[in-house]
Design a protein around this motif. Structure first.
Motif, mmCIF file in Angstrom:
data_model
loop_
_atom_site.group_PDB
_atom_site.id
_atom_site.type_symbol
_atom_site.label_atom_id
_atom_site.label_comp_id
_atom_site.label_asym_id
_atom_site.label_seq_id
_atom_site.Cartn_x
_atom_site.Cartn_y
_atom_site.Cartn_z
ATOM 1 N N HIS A 258 0.848 -1.190 0.000
ATOM 2 C CA HIS A 258 0.000 0.000 0.000
ATOM 3 C C HIS A 258 0.883 1.239 0.000
ATOM 4 O O HIS A 258 2.101 1.159 0.204
ATOM 5 C CB HIS A 258 -0.916 0.053 1.243
ATOM 6 N N GLU A 300 -2.990 9.132 -11.079
ATOM 7 C CA GLU A 300 -2.932 8.297 -9.882
ATOM 8 C C GLU A 300 -3.911 8.710 -8.796
ATOM 9 O O GLU A 300 -4.410 7.861 -8.056
ATOM 10 C CB GLU A 300 -1.499 8.286 -9.340
ATOM 11 N N SER A 303 -7.285 7.284 -9.872
ATOM 12 C CA SER A 303 -7.361 5.822 -9.771
ATOM 13 C C SER A 303 -7.063 5.313 -8.368
ATOM 14 O O SER A 303 -7.254 4.126 -8.087
ATOM 15 C CB SER A 303 -6.375 5.177 -10.749
ATOM 16 N N LYS A 304 -6.564 6.211 -7.487
ATOM 17 C CA LYS A 304 -6.157 5.828 -6.128
ATOM 18 C C LYS A 304 -5.151 4.672 -6.169
ATOM 19 O O LYS A 304 -5.184 3.750 -5.352
ATOM 20 C CB LYS A 304 -7.377 5.433 -5.288
ATOM 21 N N THR A 305 -4.238 4.757 -7.133
ATOM 22 C CA THR A 305 -3.248 3.700 -7.335
ATOM 23 C C THR A 305 -1.940 4.320 -7.794
ATOM 24 O O THR A 305 -1.936 5.189 -8.670
ATOM 25 C CB THR A 305 -3.728 2.695 -8.405
ATOM 26 N N GLY A 318 -0.660 -2.318 -9.696
ATOM 27 C CA GLY A 318 -0.802 -1.017 -9.066
ATOM 28 C C GLY A 318 -0.743 -1.114 -7.552
ATOM 29 O O GLY A 318 -1.173 -2.100 -6.952
ATOM 30 N N VAL A 319 -0.202 -0.070 -6.919
ATOM 31 C CA VAL A 319 -0.106 -0.018 -5.460
ATOM 32 C C VAL A 319 -1.288 0.793 -4.932
ATOM 33 O O VAL A 319 -1.388 1.991 -5.209
ATOM 34 C CB VAL A 319 1.220 0.624 -5.015
ATOM 35 N N PRO A 320 -2.200 0.183 -4.163
ATOM 36 C CA PRO A 320 -3.373 0.904 -3.650
ATOM 37 C C PRO A 320 -2.968 2.092 -2.774
ATOM 38 O O PRO A 320 -2.065 1.988 -1.945
ATOM 39 C CB PRO A 320 -4.120 -0.160 -2.838
#
Length: 336
Positions: A258, A300, A303-305, A318-320
């Motif tokens: 995360h 980003e 997309s919240k990533t 992708g990293v949350p």
């Protein structure tokens, strides 16, 4: 021959159409020939998407024109060499903006952007490839290419290839992918300016090799502890009774689980403690932590990533991105 002409034509328009007189002349020419369009690329627009005709096979190509939508993106890594990148190599957006790494940005005009898409999609035919992974030696790093066009998302991997038997089609596609990557690199050679993302994510991990010869500041944020943040992002570090200097692979070789979105106050407090730097070590509760302030790219936050790439990967993951309260450190499960 066609590609050489294309590059000369793009360079010429970018250099000379800045003159108001030449620009006016070009507009008059366009008006005169609009009744019998002889341009190799024609287009129509609808909302935040546009469609144009490719220059090789007259294929219709549609793409999103938003400045927050990624059309083309490349990463490098994936092998066992310990390569880790905080962001992509190249990101090209629907409005023509391109960002190199996380710190430089430039702009392709509509003509140059569509010529690039025409070459990749129409001439090189990337969207019709039968094979996506071109590599024979998994422990070596490779280039990863993401394309979003015509409502399709395609991921291609370009690495060491040819040591194993391959079909004629696979070899041809490998050659075309190499040419496409060269075309992409050429397209983003224009002038750039500094990219400064206003939104920042926190990345952190516990370090066992802090430089104790320099003053290491205390963690300045009361909203959450570094122990919380590091555990949330990289997990609980396994007990190690053997090594005197254990290494945490997370955020050094591999991507985190995360990332944490910071607000303006938190960013200011951390930057002040780091004397304006974007990375450094902090001290908290007898432990040391490395902190990285990672600026977000235009897509980003939506997309919240986070787009990152590390070792031991064969595809983009992708990293949350967390916006809100950081979870507490979980209680370790007692060993049986």
């Amino acid at each position: 021959m066609h590609k050489a002409f294309l590059y000369r034509w793009i360079d010429y328009t970018q250099k000379h159409l800045r003159s108001p007189l030449l620009l006016l002349s070009a507009m008059l020419v366009i008006v005169l020939i609009s009744g019998c369009d002889t341009s190799p690329i024609s287009k129509s627009q609808s909302g935040q998407s546009t469609t144009f005709t490719g220059s090789s096979t007259q294929q219709q190509i549609t793409y999103n024109t938003s400045g927050n939508e990624v059309l083309i993106r490349t990463f490098y890594g994936g092998g066992q060499k310990g390569t880790f990148n905080l962001g992509p190599q190249i990101s090209i957006y629907g409005d023509g903006t391109y960002i190199l790494g996380l710190n430089r940005q430039g702009k392709l005009d509509t003509t140059a952007l569509q010529q690039l898409l025409s070459t990749l999609v129409d001439t090189d035919g990337l969207l019709s490839f039968k094979r996506q992974l071109f590599f024979d030696i998994p422990d070596q790093d490779a280039t990863f290419l993401d394309i979003n066009s015509d409502g399709k998302h395609l991921e291609l991997m370009y690495g060491a290839f040819g040591s194993q038997p391959a079909s004629a089609q696979d070899k041809d596609e490998y050659q075309r992918l190499g040419k496409a990557l060269a075309t992409l690199s050429h397209a983003v050679q224009g002038p750039t300016t500094a990219y400064q993302g206003k939104v920042v994510a926190l990345l952190t991990y516990q370090t066992f090799s802090a430089n104790l010869k320099q003053t290491i500041p205390d963690w300045p944020i009361a909203d959450f502890t570094l122990a919380q943040a590091a555990t949330f992002e990289c997990g609980i570090i396994p007990e190690d009774d053997v090594s005197s200097n254990p290494t945490v692979p997370c955020l050094q070789f591999t991507i985190p689980e995360h990332a944490i979105l910071l607000d303006a106050r938190q960013i200011q407090n951390i930057e002040t403690a780091l004397n304006g730097k974007q990375a450094g070590d902090f001290f908290e509760d007898s432990q040391y932590y490395t902190v990285i302030l990672r600026p977000l790219l235009p897509d980003e936050l939506q997309s919240k990533t986070l787009a990152m790439f590390g070792s031991s990967q064969i595809q983009f993951i992708g990293v949350p991105l967390l916006e809100g309260s950081v979870p507490p450190v979980p209680t370790p499960t007692p060993a049986k």
